[in-house]
Design an enzyme around this catalytic site. Structure first.
Site, PDB file in Angstrom:
ATOM      1  N   CYS A 365     -14.523 -46.722   4.226  1.00 48.78           N
ATOM      2  CA  CYS A 365     -15.167 -45.408   4.347  1.00 48.78           C
ATOM      3  C   CYS A 365     -16.484 -45.392   3.567  1.00 48.78           C
ATOM      4  O   CYS A 365     -17.446 -46.030   3.981  1.00 48.78           O
ATOM      5  CB  CYS A 365     -14.212 -44.307   3.893  1.00 48.78           C
ATOM      6  SG  CYS A 365     -14.706 -42.668   4.499  1.00 48.78           S
ATOM      7  N   HIS A 467      -8.808 -45.079   6.866  1.00 53.48           N
ATOM      8  CA  HIS A 467      -7.956 -44.989   5.685  1.00 53.48           C
ATOM      9  C   HIS A 467      -6.518 -45.337   6.065  1.00 53.48           C
ATOM     10  O   HIS A 467      -6.024 -44.919   7.107  1.00 53.48           O
ATOM     11  CB  HIS A 467      -7.989 -43.570   5.102  1.00 53.48           C
ATOM     12  CG  HIS A 467      -9.295 -43.177   4.523  1.00 53.48           C
ATOM     13  ND1 HIS A 467      -9.779 -43.713   3.349  1.00 53.48           N
ATOM     14  CD2 HIS A 467     -10.237 -42.301   4.958  1.00 53.48           C
ATOM     15  CE1 HIS A 467     -10.957 -43.175   3.080  1.00 53.48           C
ATOM     16  NE2 HIS A 467     -11.252 -42.312   4.033  1.00 53.48           N
TER      17      HIS A 467
END
Length: 526
Positions: A365, A467
């Site tokens: 991310c 994630h």
């Protein structure tokens, strides 16, 4: 901002489940874990149980299947986000994650400012003082979310925030006694024996609370207890005599807590110290940069669980160890701020040397964004508007916009042949040549294919927005095998990360059945 602009009220007139609130004498006394354990214990008894935390401050978050926003014209689901602790509690209840379980989520961007997320959608940014003025206007939405959960459950277990005795916060409180008074909740006070000072902590709260607030307390519980309960008996007698509150139990130290996802950086400090105090024998060393605004750091728990992996957190002021095989850049709530922080530690030079020497680098991310050439924030979403040079290890660039991407992922990765689940949660759009070499090739149930992430031409630098990617056992083993190379017997084929979490939730629930009178606690709910 008017209440009508904040939320749509729930229908009234439906039967309501019981509520029991757990407040703590301090942060990190174990409220979140106790609520998760109670959720699993009562769920295993056949009750419909749901968790609730009015306000949570954490950069560890999870995607929900709902949000308080209009449904798009195409009928696609509207996603929201809640604190990761409430996501674990929902899992303990075997329930779908909902924004109503954590209606107010504060995501720190620096020491003063937070992004405010209301019922799954970004409300804006507020300083600490601005947020205190905003809080009273959020209470109607908080109470409405609690009402919605009570309409769906036999029991709602409510978690307070930090210490319930912070008197200076009481006038604007929406998460501790302010909520308890507004919603007429019975309160169980939780103290942490491992810190010491239980007697002073409980008596201090009794002193600071008003008579009506004290009357809400139905008892206290001592958490993280080790030793002989008889030794603690005089302290319990003192507390009961001074407060009139009965002790409802001693919850023994639960070692499995370290094998469950952690909520925030307070827990990360303890995890870091424990792992680095006794490094385990390993085939592969993964060094993780402890960024100043690290987010969703439990993405790395599955790697830490592998017997053949030594996961080390690199602290500010420390060099990246030369023994590292992989350097991992985790998520960040403030990518450009953390790029500056990274450079201030000299980690940018260490990373370049690491790659030149044949090492691997992974970004997740915000970490993916840092690996590119530039990170631009023209609207000032995460701080002052501007551009920041990235590390230049991937041929990509990121522009941060005002639309947050929230998506659940459940797909088959063609590269590893494994099912991969997780979620995306970011406000940046990343493009560039290395995106044409995706790390994952995801095929969804509907048949559409989605490339995900980026890989450098050398194959040694890679990143993803996904994630939870390492929770997929097959994918994790495949990736570790590739990094370790031939002869690197890394992954434990018997390790199922998801089963590990479930087993520890069940074990804690079983312990609570012994340590507490769950029938009596349920009867205290109202």
């Amino acid at each position: 901002m008017s209440q009508a602009a904040l939320f749509t009220p729930a229908p009234t007139g439906q039967p309501l489940g019981r509520c029991l609130m757990v407040q703590g004498t301090a942060s990190d006394v174990g409220k979140s874990l106790l609520v998760a354990g109670l959720c699993r214990a009562y769920t295993k008894r056949g009750l419909r149980v749901l968790p609730f935390k009015a306000q949570n401050m954490s950069n560890n978050a999870a995607v929900t299947v709902d949000a308080d926003a209009p449904t798009p014209a195409d009928g696609s689901p509207v996603r929201g986000e809640i604190g990761r602790a409430q996501a674990l509690q929902a899992r303990a209840c075997r329930a779908e994650r909902s924004v109503h379980m954590n209606p107010v989520l504060l995501k720190p961007e620096n020491d003063i400012d937070c992004q405010v997320v209301l019922r799954g959608r970004v409300l804006g940014r507020a300083s600490a003082s601005d947020y205190q003025r905003l809080k009273p206007g959020l209470m109607p939405a908080v109470l409405d979310s609690l009402l919605r959960l009570r309409q769906q459950a036999d029991l709602v277990i409510v978690e307070g925030a930090g210490s319930g005795g912070e008197h200076y916060l009481r006038p604007q409180d929406i998460s501790n006694m302010g909520l308890a008074e507004a919603a007429n909740l019975p309160v169980l006070l939780l103290a942490d024996e491992s810190r010491g000072g239980v007697t002073a902590a409980v008596l201090g709260h009794h002193l600071l609370w008003s008579s009506s607030e004290r009357a809400r307390v139905v008892g206290f519980v001592v958490n993280k207890f080790r030793g002989d309960p008889q030794v603690f008996a005089p302290a319990a007698d003192t507390i009961e005599a001074a407060t009139g509150w009965p002790m409802r139990g001693l919850v023994r130290w639960f070692d499995g807590a370290r094998r469950l996802p952690q909520e925030d950086s307070l827990a990360l400090d303890a995890v870091t110290a424990r792992r680095q105090a006794v490094p385990k024998p390993s085939v592969l060393t993964v060094a993780v940069l402890r960024l100043s605004r690290v987010a969703n750091f439990d993405d790395l728990d599955p790697l830490a669980a592998e017997p053949g992996v030594n996961l080390l957190w690199v602290q500010a002021g420390e060099p990246i160890p030369r023994s590292a095989d992989v350097v991992l850049l985790p998520g960040s709530k403030a990518t450009r701020t953390d790029l500056a922080f990274l450079r201030a530690q000299g980690w940018d030079h260490d990373l370049i040397a690491h790659v030149r020497q044949g090492g691997h680098v992974v970004g997740i991310c915000g970490g993916l964004q840092m690996l590119g050439h530039t990170v631009s924030d023209p609207q000032g979403i995460e701080g002052p508007p501007g551009d920041t040079a990235g590390l230049g290890l991937l041929a990509i660039q990121t522009v941060i916009g005002d639309t947050k991407r929230l998506a659940d992922i459940d797909a088959l990765d063609l590269v590893s042949g494994s099912r991969v689940t997780g979620f995306e949660m970011h406000m940046g759009r990343t493009t560039g040549p290395d995106m044409a070499r995706p790390w994952l090739q995801l095929v969804h149930a509907q048949g559409q294919a989605t490339p995900e992430g980026a890989v450098s031409a050398s194959g040694r630098v890679m990143g993803t927005y996904l994630h939870g990617v390492f929770e997929a056992d097959g994918f994790r083993r495949h990736w570790l095998g590739r990094v370790a190379g031939e002869g690197g017997a890394l992954a434990d084929a018997a390790l199922s990360y998801q089963r590990r979490v479930e087993d520890n939730l069940d074990a804690y629930a079983a312990q609570l059945e012994n340590d507490l009178d769950l029938d009596a606690l349920f009867a205290l709910g109202r």
